[in-house]
Enzyme design. Structure first.
Site, mmCIF file in Angstrom:
data_model
loop_
_atom_site.group_PDB
_atom_site.id
_atom_site.type_symbol
_atom_site.label_atom_id
_atom_site.label_comp_id
_atom_site.label_asym_id
_atom_site.label_seq_id
_atom_site.Cartn_x
_atom_site.Cartn_y
_atom_site.Cartn_z
ATOM 1 C CB SER A 15 -0.884 -0.001 1.247
ATOM 2 O OG SER A 15 -0.119 0.404 2.356
ATOM 3 C CE LYS A 16 -2.467 7.142 -0.430
ATOM 4 N NZ LYS A 16 -3.130 8.195 -1.166
ATOM 5 N NE ARG A 17 -2.813 5.657 5.304
ATOM 6 C CZ ARG A 17 -3.687 5.940 4.343
ATOM 7 N NH1 ARG A 17 -3.826 5.118 3.328
ATOM 8 N NH2 ARG A 17 -4.412 7.042 4.389
#
Ligand code: GLU
Length: 512
Positions: free
Chosen positions: A260-262
């Site tokens: 995920s971008k996180r």
């Protein structure tokens, strides 16, 4: 005759392109080029509520950076345009009407408030065959014909929904997964045309793939649940023979499941191709922006190489591939059907290999400009182009990311910021001092200012003075570099030039 291969990448401009998105571009591109076909970029922007300013330009720039330019796109034009769905708005209506006429779709007049009420009353409510005739829903199946006619007459807003068949196994052959089956009774009646006349993704993707004569499409596996809706639309509107072949690509995995971008912010690696700051209000994480592979210092060659190998290999041990080799070797049979794990250390290894592989002279102006800028940002102006190229060429094998060029190379342009004299002092003595003083004389007399001659002079003098050359090399390095790093010291001296080399020796002789 076989149809010309036409492969499309059809992103929605909702944000930056992350690793998975770019890998989808790449596989579409490689597949198309391998077959001598066309690679088409279509912007799927029918969902205005998800539109993000700047995302479309970002996609164009990104494809340009990685060198995967489409044959047809909103920018490049082509015979099947327009390539932006919002500019094709009027095309879709007739297909939705056709489906209604065929009995495969129906009008639904429910207001957002009415739907909200149903959701509150019925747990896990879905607009589907199980509820479409439930009291409270107003559609052309649940209402008597005259009432429907009346609502249409009064121009009451409606959406058009697909009418999922009751008990049908819907299947198609996925290029990666083989036969995939879905039970129609589990699938809801997706909206095809919205109240404002805009198609939804489901209708637009099918109509456009048909009108643009798309033969193959790679897309992320998150689109697999939509596939049965698309299969039915193909069957109802154009016939299954016309349907493109799909490949649903498995997920890219991060340290903890789906990447995920996180994860990027959490583990300190890029997930977007290029830096992306999401202008989405209300999402504190998005505002911070995420540094991309480009800005982190990845070469486009390395980036596509590492992405190609995230889910594919050619069956040998080879890992470094040029774009041309990838086009030649790419085969759908060797695309893995399970998720590929992204490993940032491995990604950096690819970059290191590519930096080593390319000579600086062959860099694009863009790339050398980027590296130059990094030096300038550190207060080091680059005035002599050929000196700059010489420096980069001798340090490149030591660089993993572009920023490493600055740490590895700044001492060529200015005196070292620090001198690690402690590395020299314990073994320093008068004999060594004398050696370097006479070495200055020797350097003045070197027949040609080349590393082999400098090394030769250095070693002969050491033998003459009865000192092991090995013991002198470290002090020489500290004099030129300041620390225990860098390319072979005689090569450094050759690039620095005679005057500068002598100056640096003199300077450090004063310090020790
Ligand atoms: N517009 C979809 C997206 O944003 C494309 C899905 C597809 O390729 O069918 O990813």
């Amino acid at each position: 005759m076989n149809k010309k291969v036409r492969v499309r990448f059809a992103p929605s401009p909702t944000g930056g392109l992350h690793l998975g998105g770019v890998r989808t571009v790449l596989y579409n591109y490689l597949f198309a080029k391998k077959q001598g076909g066309d690679f088409i970029l279509r912007i799927e922007d029918t969902d205005q509520s998800r539109y993000v300013a700047g995302a479309e330009d970002y996609i164009f720039n990104c494809l340009k950076w990685i060198g995967l330019e489409p044959d047809e796109s909103p920018l490049h034009g082509g015979a099947y345009g327009p390539y932006r769905q919002s500019e094709r708005k009027t095309l879709y209506r007739e297909y939705a009407d056709q489906l209604v006429k065929q009995g495969h779709a129906y009008y639904a007049f429910d207001t957002p408030e009415e739907l909200e009420k149903m959701r509150n009353e019925i747990p896990n409510f879905q607009y589907s065959q199980h509820y479409r005739t439930a009291s409270g829903l107003r559609n052309s199946i649940s209402l008597p014909a005259n009432e429907v006619a009346d609502l249409l007459d009064k121009a009451i807003p409606y959406v058009i929904r697909i009418k999922m068949p009751e008990d049908l196994v819907i299947s198609f052959d996925d290029m990666i997964r083989g036969k995939v089956n879905f039970d129609s009774w589990q699938i809801d009646d997706k909206v095809l045309l919205k109240a404002d006349g805009m198609p939804t993704y489901h209708l637009a993707v099918v109509v456009d793939d048909y009108l643009m004569k798309i033969t193959h499409a790679f897309r992320g596996e998150e689109w697999l649940p939509s596939a049965p809706v698309h299969v039915l639309l193909w069957q109802y509107l154009f016939g299954l023979n016309e349907m493109p072949q799909w490949a649903h690509l498995p997920l890219i995995l991060g340290p903890n499941g789906k990447l995920s971008k996180r994860d990027g912010a959490k583990y300190g690696f890029p997930v977007f191709a290029m830096s992306w700051a999401d202008p989405k209000p209300g999402d504190p994480d998005s505002y911070r922006g995420t540094e991309g592979f480009k800005e982190k210092g990845f070469l486009p060659e390395a980036f596509i190489n590492l992405l190609a190998l995230l889910g594919w290999n050619d069956g040998t041990e080879q890992e470094i591939f040029t774009k041309e080799e990838l086009i030649e070797k790419f085969s759908i049979e060797r695309v893995h059907s399970s998720g590929a794990k992204f490993d940032y250390e491995k990604a950096k290894w690819f970059n290191h290999e590519w930096i080593k592989k390319l000579t600086v002279d062959s860099w694009s102006p863009n790339l050398s400009g980027t590296v130059k800028k990094l030096f300038i940002e550190k207060g080091i102006p680059i005035t002599d182009e050929s000196f700059f190229v010489k420096v980069l060429n001798i340090i490149k094998d030591r660089c993993t990311l572009l920023i490493d060029f600055v740490s590895q190379g700044s001492f060529f342009f200015q005196l070292p910021e620090q001198y690690d004299l402690e590395a020299v002092k314990p073994k320093w003595n008068e004999a060594k001092k004398i050696f370097f003083k006479s070495f200055i004389e020797e350097l003045n007399a070197v027949p040609q200012w080349e590393s082999a001659f400098i090394e030769d002079g250095f070693k002969k003098l050491a033998v003459l003075q009865n000192i092991k050359p090995g013991e002198l090399q470290l002090p020489f390095r500290i004099m030129l570099v300041g620390g225990k790093f860098g390319p072979p010291v005689f090569e450094i001296a050759a690039v620095l030039g005679k005057e500068e080399t002598i100056l640096r020796i003199r300077y450090v002789l004063e310090l020790i």
